[in-house]
Design an enzyme around this catalytic site. Structure first.
Site, PDB file in Angstrom:
ATOM      1  CB  SER A 161      29.032 -58.723  13.898  1.00  0.00           C
ATOM      2  OG  SER A 161      30.450 -58.836  14.527  1.00  0.00           O
TER       3      SER A 161
ATOM      4  CE  LYS B 233      26.079 -55.321  14.055  1.00  0.00           C
ATOM      5  NZ  LYS B 233      25.359 -55.252  12.821  1.00  0.00           N
TER       6      LYS B 233
ATOM      7  CE1 TYR C 273      28.806 -53.029  15.263  1.00  0.00           C
ATOM      8  CE2 TYR C 273      29.790 -55.031  16.079  1.00  0.00           C
ATOM      9  CZ  TYR C 273      29.465 -54.542  15.016  1.00  0.00           C
ATOM     10  OH  TYR C 273      29.474 -54.583  13.634  1.00  0.00           O
TER      11      TYR C 273
HETATM   12  N1  LIG Z   1      33.254 -53.542   9.197  1.00  0.00           N
HETATM   13  C1  LIG Z   1      33.452 -54.702  10.014  1.00  0.00           C
HETATM   14  O1  LIG Z   1      34.569 -55.013  10.485  1.00  0.00           O
HETATM   15  C2  LIG Z   1      32.016 -55.239  10.633  1.00  0.00           C
HETATM   16  C3  LIG Z   1      32.079 -56.504  10.871  1.00  0.00           C
HETATM   17  C4  LIG Z   1      30.955 -57.104  11.355  1.00  0.00           C
HETATM   18  C5  LIG Z   1      29.622 -56.389  11.108  1.00  0.00           C
HETATM   19  N2  LIG Z   1      29.725 -55.356  10.436  1.00  0.00           N
HETATM   20  C6  LIG Z   1      28.477 -54.933  10.335  1.00  0.00           C
HETATM   21  O2  LIG Z   1      28.262 -54.608   8.852  1.00  0.00           O
HETATM   22  C7  LIG Z   1      27.270 -53.707   8.583  1.00  0.00           C
HETATM   23  C8  LIG Z   1      27.783 -52.601   7.539  1.00  0.00           C
HETATM   24  O3  LIG Z   1      29.073 -51.909   8.323  1.00  0.00           O
HETATM   25  P1  LIG Z   1      30.193 -51.383   7.505  1.00  0.00           P
HETATM   26  O4  LIG Z   1      31.412 -51.983   7.934  1.00  0.00           O
HETATM   27  O5  LIG Z   1      30.081 -51.423   5.802  1.00  0.00           O
HETATM   28  O6  LIG Z   1      30.225 -50.006   8.050  1.00  0.00           O
HETATM   29  P2  LIG Z   1      30.113 -48.555   7.001  1.00  0.00           P
HETATM   30  O7  LIG Z   1      30.190 -47.472   8.135  1.00  0.00           O
HETATM   31  O8  LIG Z   1      31.054 -48.411   6.134  1.00  0.00           O
HETATM   32  O9  LIG Z   1      28.685 -48.705   6.453  1.00  0.00           O
HETATM   33  C9  LIG Z   1      27.462 -48.439   7.448  1.00  0.00           C
HETATM   34  C10 LIG Z   1      26.407 -47.778   6.668  1.00  0.00           C
HETATM   35  O10 LIG Z   1      25.338 -47.617   7.404  1.00  0.00           O
HETATM   36  C11 LIG Z   1      24.642 -46.562   7.225  1.00  0.00           C
HETATM   37  N3  LIG Z   1      23.720 -45.988   8.261  1.00  0.00           N
HETATM   38  C12 LIG Z   1      24.244 -45.726   9.732  1.00  0.00           C
HETATM   39  N4  LIG Z   1      23.301 -45.391  10.469  1.00  0.00           N
HETATM   40  C13 LIG Z   1      22.132 -45.675   9.614  1.00  0.00           C
HETATM   41  C14 LIG Z   1      20.661 -45.259   9.783  1.00  0.00           C
HETATM   42  N5  LIG Z   1      20.453 -44.961  11.118  1.00  0.00           N
HETATM   43  N6  LIG Z   1      19.909 -45.425   8.784  1.00  0.00           N
HETATM   44  C15 LIG Z   1      20.419 -45.804   7.506  1.00  0.00           C
HETATM   45  N7  LIG Z   1      21.540 -46.145   7.418  1.00  0.00           N
HETATM   46  C16 LIG Z   1      22.533 -45.714   8.296  1.00  0.00           C
HETATM   47  C17 LIG Z   1      25.848 -45.508   7.347  1.00  0.00           C
HETATM   48  O11 LIG Z   1      25.599 -44.434   6.460  1.00  0.00           O
HETATM   49  C18 LIG Z   1      26.932 -46.290   6.344  1.00  0.00           C
HETATM   50  O12 LIG Z   1      26.692 -46.107   4.985  1.00  0.00           O
HETATM   51  C19 LIG Z   1      27.005 -52.982   9.860  1.00  0.00           C
HETATM   52  O13 LIG Z   1      25.714 -53.626  10.431  1.00  0.00           O
HETATM   53  C20 LIG Z   1      28.313 -53.589  10.823  1.00  0.00           C
HETATM   54  O14 LIG Z   1      27.783 -53.538  12.265  1.00  0.00           O
HETATM   55  C21 LIG Z   1      30.836 -54.644  10.130  1.00  0.00           C
END
Ligand SMILES: NC(=O)c1ccc[n+]([C@@H]2O[C@H](COP(=O)([O-])OP(=O)(O)OC[C@H]3O[C@@H](n4cnc5c(N)ncnc54)[C@H](O)[C@@H]3O)[C@@H](O)[C@H]2O)c1
Length: 281
Positions: free
Chosen positions: A142, A159, A155
């Site tokens: 991230s 990251k 968090y």
């Molecule tokens: N959305 C943002 O702004 C953003 C920014 C930077 C990084 N990210 C990263 O992107 C990745 C995806 O996030 P997203 O935004 O799609 O969020 P999201 O919540 O839509 O998706 C995350 C997915 O991970 C799954 N998950 C959670 N815990 C789990 C576990 N223990 N085992 C297996 N699966 C699990 C959830 O069920 C969900 O389907 C994450 O690592 C998040 O930190 C997101």
């Protein structure tokens, strides 16, 4: 649109925003997929939306290594190989923001457990097979890997650690045909980002104060997915989306000490952080 036919891609967190969008984009280009997520998620629904063709699902909690081993075994049993892994499952520090002082006990362990140990488990389970196929592992970090993690420290720490894993992995794989990269999304419109966009009033005010509007505008999962597909195609060391964050990443050695000092002197930031401290039970 490049053809990904014959490529087998395993994605953790595939039932959620970024994971599901990348799965859809790769499937459209011909890739075979192994979708991994927790039992409470709707992986079946994601697979059905893809037509159930060239798709296997594996319900697994990334904090449990043996469940990742089983997911990788599903890939090998179903498709005979594993080429690309997106270690993407992640959680936020919570629906409400907290400081290190006001965080509930267990939050840090929970976030590190999924975001860091989960990525470690995914990489370790998949690595022998990705090395064998000369493939690519992409670790979802991230912009919080290099931004100040104020009000989001567990968090941000997870990251930053994922970034380190990804950099080391790429260098360690240099003597093989396989490689690795790090994905740095900025804010993307998914549930994880809700806390900073109305879900929590103090977190929303902090983000609004700390970042100018163009930086904090969330992008769509489709835009993110297109960049990930391009990055997979060129086996990118770093994928930063949106690109407006690239200068901050490149200049972090200069920008970070300055922004840390500015944040620590800003009266509104201090007032909001003090309010968050007050949430301590
Ligand atoms: N959305 C943002 O702004 C953003 C920014 C930077 C990084 N990210 C990263 O992107 C990745 C995806 O996030 P997203 O935004 O799609 O969020 P999201 O919540 O839509 O998706 C995350 C997915 O991970 C799954 N998950 C959670 N815990 C789990 C576990 N223990 N085992 C297996 N699966 C699990 C959830 O069920 C969900 O389907 C994450 O690592 C998040 O930190 C997101």
């Amino acid at each position: 649109m490049k053809d990904h036919s014959g490529q087998v891609v395993l994605i953790t967190g595939a039932a959620g925003g970024i994971g599901a969008a990348v799965a859809t984009a790769l499937h459209r280009r011909g890739a075979s997929l192994v979708l991994v997520d927790v039992v409470s998620s709707d992986l079946d629904g994601v697979a059905a939306a893809l037509g159930n063709d060239r798709v296997a699902i594996a319900y697994a909690d990334v904090t449990q290594r043996e469940q990742l081993d089983a997911a990788v075994a599903t890939a090998l049993r179903t498709f005979g190989r594993l080429d690309v892994v997106l270690a993407n499952a992640g959680i936020s520090s919570g629906a409400t923001a907290s400081t290190i002082r006001s965080a509930e006990d267990g939050v840090f362990e929970r976030v590190i457990g999924v975001n860091l140990l989960g990525v470690w488990n995914t990489v370790r389970a998949a690595l022998p097979h990705v090395v064998e196929s000369g493939g690519y592992i992409l670790l979802t970090s991230s912009t919080y890997a290099y931004l100040n993690g104020l009000a989001n420290a567990p968090y941000a720490a997870s990251k930053a650690a994922v970034e380190q894993l990804g950099r080391a992995l790429r260098t360690e794989l240099a003597g093989t045909d396989a490689t690795a990269g790090v994905l740095y999304p900025g804010w993307v419109s998914t549930p994880i980002a809700d806390v900073a966009f109305g879900g929590d009033d103090i977190a929303t005010a902090l983000v609004a104060r700390a970042f100018p509007t163009p930086l904090r505008r969330p992008i769509s999962t489709d835009k993110l997915a297109r960049a990930v597909v391009r990055g997979i195609e060129r086996r990118a060391p770093r994928i930063q989306v949106p690109g407006r964050w690239i200068p901050f990443s490149l200049l972090r050695g200069i920008v970070n000490p300055i922004s840390d000092a500015m944040l620590g002197r800003d009266a509104d930031i201090i007032r909001l952080t003090t309010e968050l401290d007050g949430r301590r039970k």
